[in-house]
Design a protein around this motif. Structure first.
Motif: not given
Length: 189
Positions: A8-14, A28-47
């Motif tokens: 949970l703590a690591v999820r909030w780092l994204a 560019v840095g913000a766009a890359v970080m937004m992609l990491v947020c998307l990946a984090t959300t997918i991983m969280w929902r994948a359980r």
């Protein structure tokens, strides 16, 4: 239970990282970080198992922050380390997705390593296409070229090969194997 708290703590780092790059970095840095947020959300929902989720999120965050802080330019082989680690965890995620969707049954040791290595090779190739698109369409400072591309592909394949062996060993050690979803076991293709 404790590992779930770490996840949970690591999820909030994204999202925190995305906010920081929006405020203090370039587009560019913000766009890359937004992609990491998307990946984090997918991983969280994948359980996913908490250890896999935490490891993957941290590797992707390191990859993104390395771009923001120009670590790829500062350290000669950092790019290869990140390609190796990121491709490895993403290949393991791809294998888990195939298992969950019922597209793959518990493979033997050799098949397990071969499948993860193959998935990693495909992911490494896609990553290189994205790097080239970044170079051509976003920022010509993105490192591309024959030696860079071949090194990145090799690092991704090595990382996938290693995680394939480690993943199979870890599953056997835990006494688990690839789960076959209900209703899939009796189907013929």
């Amino acid at each position: 239970m404790r590992m779930r708290g770490v996840a949970l703590a690591v999820r909030w780092l994204a999202p925190l990282s995305a906010l920081l790059t929006v405020l203090f970095s370039d587009t560019v840095g913000a766009a890359v970080m937004m992609l990491v947020c998307l990946a984090t959300t997918i991983m969280w929902r994948a359980r996913l198992p908490a250890v896999l989720e935490v490891t993957t999120n941290l590797v992707l965050l390191v990859a993104a922050w390395s771009s923001v802080f120009l670590l790829y330019e500062r350290f000669a082989h950092w790019d290869l380390v990140v390609h190796c680690a990121a491709t490895a965890v993403l290949a393991e995620l791809a294998l888990r997705a195939l298992e969950r969707w019922g597209r793959l049954r518990a493979p033997s040791a050799v098949a397990h390593v071969a499948v993860i290595t193959s998935l990693g090779a495909v992911l490494a190739l896609l990553w290189e296409f994205v790097e080239f698109a970044g170079y051509a369409l976003v920022d010509p400072r993105v490192e591309v070229g024959y030696l860079d591309t071949m090194g990145d592909l090799a690092a991704g394949c090595v990382g996938s090969l290693v995680i394939g062996g480690l993943g199979y060993w870890a599953r056997r050690r835990e006494g688990t194997s690839a789960r076959v979803p209900a209703g899939v076991a009796g189907k013929t293709r």
